[in-house]
Design a protein around this motif. Structure first.
Motif, PDB file in Angstrom:
ATOM      1  N   ASP A 104       0.816  -1.135  -0.045  1.00 28.72           N
ATOM      2  CA  ASP A 104       0.200   0.054   0.103  1.00 28.72           C
ATOM      3  C   ASP A 104       0.989   1.185  -0.046  1.00 28.72           C
ATOM      4  O   ASP A 104       0.298   2.505   0.111  1.00 28.72           O
ATOM      5  CB  ASP A 104      -1.140  -0.086   1.155  1.00 28.72           C
ATOM      6  N   TYR A 105       2.189   1.199  -0.222  1.00 33.69           N
ATOM      7  CA  TYR A 105       2.983   2.453  -0.279  1.00 33.69           C
ATOM      8  C   TYR A 105       3.170   2.620  -1.597  1.00 33.69           C
ATOM      9  O   TYR A 105       3.461   1.855  -2.629  1.00 33.69           O
ATOM     10  CB  TYR A 105       4.411   2.048   0.473  1.00 33.69           C
ATOM     11  N   ARG A 106       2.857   4.074  -1.736  1.00 28.53           N
ATOM     12  CA  ARG A 106       3.095   4.670  -3.443  1.00 28.53           C
ATOM     13  C   ARG A 106       4.145   5.773  -3.248  1.00 28.53           C
ATOM     14  O   ARG A 106       4.240   6.414  -4.585  1.00 28.53           O
ATOM     15  CB  ARG A 106       1.527   5.107  -3.719  1.00 28.53           C
ATOM     16  N   GLY A 107       4.928   5.915  -2.370  1.00 30.94           N
ATOM     17  CA  GLY A 107       5.794   7.091  -2.315  1.00 30.94           C
ATOM     18  C   GLY A 107       7.268   6.670  -3.140  1.00 30.94           C
ATOM     19  O   GLY A 107       7.397   5.326  -3.532  1.00 30.94           O
ATOM     20  N   PRO A 108       8.129   7.344  -3.059  1.00 36.21           N
ATOM     21  CA  PRO A 108       9.380   7.479  -3.778  1.00 36.21           C
ATOM     22  C   PRO A 108       9.920   6.283  -3.065  1.00 36.21           C
ATOM     23  O   PRO A 108      10.070   6.173  -2.121  1.00 36.21           O
ATOM     24  CB  PRO A 108      10.214   8.718  -3.482  1.00 36.21           C
ATOM     25  N   LEU A 109      10.880   5.546  -3.814  1.00 36.59           N
ATOM     26  CA  LEU A 109      11.735   4.497  -3.352  1.00 36.59           C
ATOM     27  C   LEU A 109      13.215   4.778  -3.320  1.00 36.59           C
ATOM     28  O   LEU A 109      13.671   5.237  -4.103  1.00 36.59           O
ATOM     29  CB  LEU A 109      11.779   3.429  -4.567  1.00 36.59           C
ATOM     30  N   GLY A 110      13.573   4.972  -2.080  1.00 36.09           N
ATOM     31  CA  GLY A 110      14.903   5.502  -1.796  1.00 36.09           C
ATOM     32  C   GLY A 110      15.559   4.203  -0.971  1.00 36.09           C
ATOM     33  O   GLY A 110      14.753   3.512  -0.362  1.00 36.09           O
ATOM     34  N   ILE A 111      16.907   4.160  -1.291  1.00 37.72           N
ATOM     35  CA  ILE A 111      17.753   3.141  -0.755  1.00 37.72           C
ATOM     36  C   ILE A 111      18.347   3.712   0.304  1.00 37.72           C
ATOM     37  O   ILE A 111      19.273   4.399   0.058  1.00 37.72           O
ATOM     38  CB  ILE A 111      18.506   2.292  -1.992  1.00 37.72           C
ATOM     39  N   LEU A 112      18.101   2.946   1.590  1.00 45.36           N
ATOM     40  CA  LEU A 112      18.919   3.408   2.706  1.00 45.36           C
ATOM     41  C   LEU A 112      20.273   2.640   2.924  1.00 45.36           C
ATOM     42  O   LEU A 112      20.317   1.564   3.003  1.00 45.36           O
ATOM     43  CB  LEU A 112      17.989   3.350   4.223  1.00 45.36           C
ATOM     44  N   MET A 113      21.128   3.367   2.546  1.00 48.48           N
ATOM     45  CA  MET A 113      22.666   2.748   2.578  1.00 48.48           C
ATOM     46  C   MET A 113      23.633   3.198   3.663  1.00 48.48           C
ATOM     47  O   MET A 113      23.423   4.301   4.022  1.00 48.48           O
ATOM     48  CB  MET A 113      23.494   2.867   1.235  1.00 48.48           C
ATOM     49  N   ILE A 114      24.772   2.408   3.946  1.00 47.26           N
ATOM     50  CA  ILE A 114      25.557   2.654   4.881  1.00 47.26           C
ATOM     51  C   ILE A 114      26.958   2.171   4.484  1.00 47.26           C
ATOM     52  O   ILE A 114      27.094   0.985   3.749  1.00 47.26           O
ATOM     53  CB  ILE A 114      25.359   2.368   6.187  1.00 47.26           C
ATOM     54  N   ASN A 115      27.937   3.129   4.640  1.00 50.28           N
ATOM     55  CA  ASN A 115      29.330   2.675   4.391  1.00 50.28           C
ATOM     56  C   ASN A 115      30.101   2.303   5.394  1.00 50.28           C
ATOM     57  O   ASN A 115      30.425   3.075   6.250  1.00 50.28           O
ATOM     58  CB  ASN A 115      30.019   3.898   3.681  1.00 50.28           C
ATOM     59  N   LEU A 116      30.323   0.628   5.481  1.00 50.39           N
ATOM     60  CA  LEU A 116      30.948   0.006   6.815  1.00 50.39           C
ATOM     61  C   LEU A 116      32.555  -0.003   6.359  1.00 50.39           C
ATOM     62  O   LEU A 116      33.261  -0.541   7.270  1.00 50.39           O
ATOM     63  CB  LEU A 116      30.463  -1.139   7.169  1.00 50.39           C
ATOM     64  N   GLY A 117      32.931   0.482   5.200  1.00 54.45           N
ATOM     65  CA  GLY A 117      34.284   0.367   4.875  1.00 54.45           C
ATOM     66  C   GLY A 117      34.954   1.533   5.346  1.00 54.45           C
ATOM     67  O   GLY A 117      34.461   2.447   5.770  1.00 54.45           O
ATOM     68  N   PRO A 118      36.572   1.418   5.166  1.00 52.30           N
ATOM     69  CA  PRO A 118      37.485   2.438   5.486  1.00 52.30           C
ATOM     70  C   PRO A 118      37.543   3.593   4.700  1.00 52.30           C
ATOM     71  O   PRO A 118      38.151   4.368   5.110  1.00 52.30           O
ATOM     72  CB  PRO A 118      38.914   1.557   5.731  1.00 52.30           C
ATOM     73  N   HIS A 119      37.127   3.508   3.438  1.00 52.06           N
ATOM     74  CA  HIS A 119      37.130   4.542   2.380  1.00 52.06           C
ATOM     75  C   HIS A 119      35.738   5.096   2.063  1.00 52.06           C
ATOM     76  O   HIS A 119      34.806   4.625   2.010  1.00 52.06           O
ATOM     77  CB  HIS A 119      38.070   4.095   1.198  1.00 52.06           C
ATOM     78  N   PRO A 120      35.950   6.289   1.686  1.00 50.18           N
ATOM     79  CA  PRO A 120      34.571   7.135   0.918  1.00 50.18           C
ATOM     80  C   PRO A 120      34.342   6.187  -0.166  1.00 50.18           C
ATOM     81  O   PRO A 120      35.232   5.628  -0.998  1.00 50.18           O
ATOM     82  CB  PRO A 120      35.264   8.447   0.668  1.00 50.18           C
ATOM     83  N   TYR A 121      32.944   6.240  -0.487  1.00 49.16           N
ATOM     84  CA  TYR A 121      32.800   5.417  -1.841  1.00 49.16           C
ATOM     85  C   TYR A 121      31.818   6.520  -2.644  1.00 49.16           C
ATOM     86  O   TYR A 121      30.721   6.839  -2.101  1.00 49.16           O
ATOM     87  CB  TYR A 121      31.945   3.966  -1.624  1.00 49.16           C
TER      88      TYR A 121
END
Length: 155
Positions: free
Chosen positions: A95-112
């Motif tokens: 029943d959700y009709r809003g924008p699909l955003g992907i919640l991400m996290i960077n657990l690595g040691p470098h910016p990506y």
């Protein structure tokens, strides 16, 4: 019967970015891509170590009743760069009709840097069963009983 997931692009979204798609005939998950805001498209979006962010896909979906979409990480991004989803698996309700955003996290040691059009997650379409919850005075006995985390053996 194959569920039909209807997809609507957001007005600002780049129509050149493919809709979610299965990359091989045996894929369980359809890869979804980053569809970055116009001001981020040239350089991408950098996710620093231990930072969380919602990465836009530029789409909204209509999921048939009786189904959900589970959002899962891509194994290559997790292994090679430490990128994952902190609420794995995420759920998109029918029943959700809003924008699909992907919640991400960077657990690595470098910016990506996530580039416009990069595959960032997998979408798994799955049937849903809704249960009835009822209060009781007792639960039936089992061999495991109330044993919780790690109670069935090593690891």
């Amino acid at each position: 019967m194959i569920p039909d997931i209807r997809v609507l692009r957001e007005p600002w979204a780049d129509p050149a970015i493919p809709l979610p798609a299965y990359e091989t005939p045996g894929s369980a998950g359809a890869d979804v891509r980053a569809n970055l805001a116009p001001e981020d498209r040239e350089w991408g979006f950098t996710l620093d170590p231990m930072r969380r962010a919602v990465v836009p896909t530029g789409i909204c979906v209509e999921i048939p009743p009786g189904y959900e979409i589970q959002v899962r990480p891509r194994s290559g991004l997790a292994l090679q760069h430490g990128l994952t989803l902190p609420n794995t698996p995420g759920t998109i309700d029918s029943d959700y009709r809003g924008p699909l955003g992907i919640l991400m996290i960077n657990l690595g040691p470098h910016p990506y840097t996530i580039h416009h059009g990069d595959r960032i997650a997998q979408l798994i379409v799955a049937p849903v069963v809704q249960a009835a919850f009822s209060e009781t005075d007792a639960l039936s006995a089992t061999g495991r009983g109330a044993g919780g985390f790690g109670s069935t053996g090593r690891g």
